[in-house]
Design an enzyme around this catalytic site. Structure first.
Site, PDB file in Angstrom:
ATOM      1  CG  ASP A  57      -2.235  -0.742   0.989  1.00 53.11           C
ATOM      2  OD1 ASP A  57      -2.607  -0.944  -0.178  1.00 53.11           O
ATOM      3  OD2 ASP A  57      -2.877  -1.124   1.988  1.00 53.11           O
ATOM      4  NE  ARG A  82      -1.183   1.920   3.981  1.00 54.71           N
ATOM      5  CZ  ARG A  82      -1.673   2.971   3.339  1.00 54.71           C
ATOM      6  NH1 ARG A  82      -2.964   3.233   3.386  1.00 54.71           N
ATOM      7  NH2 ARG A  82      -0.879   3.773   2.657  1.00 54.71           N
ATOM      8  CG  HIS A 156      -8.583   7.266   4.180  1.00 54.11           C
ATOM      9  ND1 HIS A 156      -7.725   6.506   3.421  1.00 54.11           N
ATOM     10  CD2 HIS A 156      -8.066   7.264   5.442  1.00 54.11           C
ATOM     11  CE1 HIS A 156      -6.744   6.040   4.191  1.00 54.11           C
ATOM     12  NE2 HIS A 156      -6.928   6.486   5.420  1.00 54.11           N
ATOM     13  CB  CYS A 260      -5.233   7.113  -2.538  1.00 59.13           C
ATOM     14  SG  CYS A 260      -6.930   7.101  -1.993  1.00 59.13           S
TER      15      CYS A 260
HETATM   16  N1  ARG Z   1      -5.460  -0.030   0.842  1.00 63.88           N
HETATM   17  C1  ARG Z   1      -5.229   1.264   1.394  1.00 63.88           C
HETATM   18  C2  ARG Z   1      -5.794   1.340   2.798  1.00 63.88           C
HETATM   19  O1  ARG Z   1      -6.852   0.796   3.027  1.00 63.88           O
HETATM   20  C3  ARG Z   1      -5.821   2.312   0.519  1.00 63.88           C
HETATM   21  C4  ARG Z   1      -5.511   3.697   0.965  1.00 63.88           C
HETATM   22  C5  ARG Z   1      -6.169   4.735   0.111  1.00 63.88           C
HETATM   23  N2  ARG Z   1      -5.694   6.035   0.422  1.00 63.88           N
HETATM   24  C6  ARG Z   1      -6.461   7.113   0.580  1.00 63.88           C
HETATM   25  N3  ARG Z   1      -5.855   8.260   0.698  1.00 63.88           N
HETATM   26  N4  ARG Z   1      -7.753   7.045   0.668  1.00 63.88           N
HETATM   27  O2  ARG Z   1      -5.221   1.915   3.682  1.00 63.88           O
END
Ligand code: ARG
Length: 267
Positions: A57, A82, A156, A260
């Site tokens: 990610d 992450r 988000h 993102c």
């Molecule tokens: N797979 C990532 C997560 O769930 C995607 C992040 C997407 N980023 C964003 N700025 N919305 O954390």
């Protein structure tokens, strides 16, 4: 930005992620390069951080920090998978001459923190904690407006709202600028806050939001936007913005889009 060399869906931390739905790595790379070219083609500078194996990610650069007035507020990620990304981005900023303050509470950078004129709009509910909003306000000395996200598909803030830029002739006390958003992603009270702050906002449909149309980047004139968000694209054009369609469909498998993949360095 961070090249998607190791991009994949290997764990599921939002409803978009399905570890059994394969990612096409070549298509992801091609789409990501098209976004870089679109930015450069419109006069923006793109710098890159080296991708790290085992951090699928890391391509979602927006989550790593909020940069405002040259101050870097580094993230503390919600998901253990992450967390190591924070140190990678911090190292990049330090090498580039920035000092970094790391969030104490869970905070996912521009994923949930959206600079908007004289405010910072700040999402909470799924990732970034309220305590981080207080830290951001203290660190930047800018008023932070907390907004409650209620739909897990829009986990988000940057999946449900983006800042369009300053607009001419503002006399409505909006704090400068205008936004586009999808109201149903927010709690009733937060919806009311947005309605008061931005009476002229662009209101997106569920379809626009589900195609990641709100995960857009605006430079105040050009809006880099998912082409699938037809209604939103038309509304933006009608308001005098220039929609620049960039298809990042492969990243939707991870719950991500244009914004993102983009951490804005606001000096
Ligand atoms: N797979 C990532 C997560 O769930 C995607 C992040 C997407 N980023 C964003 N700025 N919305 O954390």
């Amino acid at each position: 930005m961070c090249e998607p060399r190791y991009f994949d869906v290997r764990y599921a931390i939002n409803p978009w992620m399905d570890v059994d739905a394969p990612v096409d790595p070549e298509l992801a790379r091609t789409q990501w390069r098209a976004l870089v070219e679109a930015y450069r083609g419109h006069g923006h500078t793109v710098e890159t951080v080296a991708p790290v194996e085992g951090l699928p990610d890391m391509v979602f650069a927006a989550n790593a920090a909020l940069v405002s007035d040259g101050l870097v507020f580094g993230s503390s990620f919600h998901a253990p998978e992450r967390r190591p990304e924070a140190a990678e981005y911090e190292a990049w900023f330090k090498a580039a001459g920035y000092e970094v303050q790391r969030a104490g509470a869970v905070c996912e950078g521009e994923g949930d923190l959206v600079p908007a004129g004289r405010f910072v709009l700040a999402g909470t509910g799924f990732r970034t904690e309220r305590a981080a909003h207080r830290e951001v306000q203290e660190f930047l000395g800018r008023p932070v407006i907390g907004l409650e996200l209620v739909d897990p598909r829009f986990y988000h803030l940057d999946t449900a709202l983006f800042f369009l830029g300053e607009e001419d002739g503002e006399a409505d006390g909006s704090g400068g600028g205008n936004v586009a958003y999808y109201p149903a992603a927010f709690s009733p009270g937060s919806r009311e806050v947005l309605r008061r702050l931005y009476p002229r906002a662009v209101i997106a449909t569920e379809e626009d939001a589900l195609s990641f149309g709100l995960n857009s980047v605006s430079d105040g004139r050009n809006v880099f936007v998912a082409p699938q968000a037809h209604g939103l694209v038309d509304q933006l054009a009608g308001r005098g913005y220039v929609p620049v369609p960039v298809d990042l469909s492969e990243f939707r498998k991870s719950g991500g889009g244009i914004k993102c993949c983009t951490l804005e360095i606001r000096s």
